[in-house]
Scaffold this motif. Sequence first.
Motif, PDB file in Angstrom:
ATOM      1  N   VAL A 322       0.808  -1.148   0.128  1.00 27.30           N
ATOM      2  CA  VAL A 322      -0.085  -0.056  -0.046  1.00 27.30           C
ATOM      3  C   VAL A 322       1.042   1.292   0.077  1.00 27.30           C
ATOM      4  O   VAL A 322       1.811   1.650   0.748  1.00 27.30           O
ATOM      5  CB  VAL A 322      -0.686   0.093   1.115  1.00 27.30           C
ATOM      6  CG1 VAL A 322      -1.829   1.323   1.192  1.00 27.30           C
ATOM      7  CG2 VAL A 322      -1.967  -1.238   1.094  1.00 27.30           C
ATOM      8  N   ALA A 324       0.192   5.381  -0.591  1.00 20.71           N
ATOM      9  CA  ALA A 324      -0.751   6.738  -0.587  1.00 20.71           C
ATOM     10  C   ALA A 324      -2.137   6.056  -0.904  1.00 20.71           C
ATOM     11  O   ALA A 324      -2.993   6.466  -1.598  1.00 20.71           O
ATOM     12  CB  ALA A 324      -0.757   7.230  -2.106  1.00 20.71           C
ATOM     13  N   GLY A 325      -2.418   5.037   0.098  1.00 20.02           N
ATOM     14  CA  GLY A 325      -3.749   4.420   0.270  1.00 20.02           C
ATOM     15  C   GLY A 325      -4.115   3.691  -0.843  1.00 20.02           C
ATOM     16  O   GLY A 325      -5.441   3.047  -0.882  1.00 20.02           O
ATOM     17  N   LYS A 326      -3.438   3.051  -2.037  1.00 16.90           N
ATOM     18  CA  LYS A 326      -3.706   2.124  -2.906  1.00 16.90           C
ATOM     19  C   LYS A 326      -2.525   1.146  -2.819  1.00 16.90           C
ATOM     20  O   LYS A 326      -1.363   1.224  -2.785  1.00 16.90           O
ATOM     21  CB  LYS A 326      -3.830   2.986  -4.340  1.00 16.90           C
ATOM     22  CG  LYS A 326      -5.188   3.882  -4.495  1.00 16.90           C
ATOM     23  CD  LYS A 326      -5.260   4.373  -5.783  1.00 16.90           C
ATOM     24  CE  LYS A 326      -6.529   5.147  -5.681  1.00 16.90           C
ATOM     25  NZ  LYS A 326      -6.550   5.836  -7.055  1.00 16.90           N
ATOM     26  N   THR A 347      -7.339  -6.314  -3.524  1.00 17.11           N
ATOM     27  CA  THR A 347      -8.017  -5.344  -2.686  1.00 17.11           C
ATOM     28  C   THR A 347      -8.890  -5.860  -1.624  1.00 17.11           C
ATOM     29  O   THR A 347      -8.617  -5.540  -0.424  1.00 17.11           O
ATOM     30  CB  THR A 347      -8.966  -4.412  -3.646  1.00 17.11           C
ATOM     31  OG1 THR A 347      -7.957  -3.746  -4.635  1.00 17.11           O
ATOM     32  CG2 THR A 347      -9.431  -3.164  -2.564  1.00 17.11           C
ATOM     33  N   LYS A 351      -8.359  -5.835   2.638  1.00 19.16           N
ATOM     34  CA  LYS A 351      -9.554  -5.357   3.258  1.00 19.16           C
ATOM     35  C   LYS A 351      -9.766  -6.243   4.477  1.00 19.16           C
ATOM     36  O   LYS A 351     -10.015  -6.159   5.709  1.00 19.16           O
ATOM     37  CB  LYS A 351     -10.750  -4.877   2.827  1.00 19.16           C
ATOM     38  CG  LYS A 351     -10.237  -3.674   1.763  1.00 19.16           C
ATOM     39  CD  LYS A 351     -11.405  -3.017   1.178  1.00 19.16           C
ATOM     40  CE  LYS A 351     -11.245  -1.770   0.181  1.00 19.16           C
ATOM     41  NZ  LYS A 351     -12.473  -1.374  -0.257  1.00 19.16           N
ATOM     42  N   GLU A 378      -2.221  -3.696  11.507  1.00 18.33           N
ATOM     43  CA  GLU A 378      -2.129  -3.042  10.313  1.00 18.33           C
ATOM     44  C   GLU A 378      -2.164  -3.871   9.122  1.00 18.33           C
ATOM     45  O   GLU A 378      -1.583  -5.068   9.021  1.00 18.33           O
ATOM     46  CB  GLU A 378      -0.914  -2.385  10.455  1.00 18.33           C
ATOM     47  CG  GLU A 378      -0.705  -1.151  11.378  1.00 18.33           C
ATOM     48  CD  GLU A 378       0.539  -0.678  11.356  1.00 18.33           C
ATOM     49  OE1 GLU A 378       0.808   0.498  10.642  1.00 18.33           O
ATOM     50  OE2 GLU A 378       1.436  -0.900  11.998  1.00 18.33           O
TER      51      GLU A 378
END
Length: 418
Positions: A322, A324-326, A347, A351, A378
């Motif tokens: 991950v 920058a959030g992607k 993805t 999650k 995390e």
Amino acid sequence: MPRNRPPREKMDKPLDSDQKPIKQHLLVCISSNTTLSNRLIRKGHDMANTLQADWDVIHIQRPAYHRYTNKIKDQMNKMMNLAQSYGAKTEEIFGSSIAEEIMNYTKKHNITTIIIGRPKKSWIHDVLFAPFSVTEGVLRYSDAIDVHVVGEIESTAREQKQERKPFSIYHYFYATAVVGLVSLVSYLLTDILDPTNIIMFYLLAVVTAAVLWGLWPAIFTAGLSVLTYDVLFVPPRFSITVADSLSIITFVVLFIVGIIISILITRARDSATAAHLGEQHLSTLYELSEDLTAAATVEDIAKALLENIEKHFEWKVSVLFVKAGKLHIIASSKEISLNEKQWAEATLCLKTGIDIGLKTSPFDNSGLQFLPINTVTENFGVLVIKPLKPDEMLTIEQDRVLHSFASLAALATSRVSR
């Protein structure tokens, strides 16, 4: 003389409100009998839901497990995946005594109830071997632990468990030659050696056959040794006829001892092979841990994962982290490129923190396995595995190594991200 009846107020006294109910923890023990294992898992799931209890599913790998067919191993993998999908904690344990390993796990994890299966056997098997079965062993040592025995509804056809080695007639020729050599030497030393000492030479031939060529050539050697010893050294010589009834006992003992030696050597070889596989596992983890210890960036961690997996397994790999959030591909084999559906699987894996892919995905089978790289708090990324064969499933041993890789990578990522 009548017993004194306790006062009614003492009989009606409720239990101490400070006493907390015991937290139930179930243990389901499965085997390579997939029909019975399926029933056991569903039984454990139903009981865990009813009691609101935690539950574990374990499979004891015996030393000969490495010789099991790939089909049996795949079925065991599916059983473990089924248990995980029901919310169970699963674990593979290596051990030679199944009942002993079950009881050790029970004491270590504070199990309150054991659910175990009892395959349907013939009445002859029940009479001869039932007292030595795994079920009887667990019941014998369970003490205060509840044991639920689930029987097999009907006897299912047993699939071949172990890989058949290619039949080699040469092994039996070699065994015959060894018996011939022992017989020649013993015959030349007849004036020096007693017949009882000659038996030791034949036992040496059986041990040699067991070590070099396996169980069945060794059993063949034991039978041939008995026959040869009778013809050459038991009066009347050069005849199968036995004049002394005591010699028959010698033949029977020689044959039985030969078989026992063959079985023991085969088990020792299986244990040595299993220990070697375990050593390889530890060596693989050690190499990766060294590379991750030296890693200073996420890119170094991804590169270490890629190189170690490609080095020890014939798979293609892609490591996603991950940023920058992607999710972004940080290191990858050339043969892997993710399409839109596979990105969605990655993805979802990130999650949910659970494995996805290879027939366990909510999407159509994409031919990839996705493993989360995460700690308890995390989520850092996803490890993508592409087997060489489209329908290939990861074995339990491979899955265990990959999860160890992902855990080590997550710890290293947590360190470099501070």
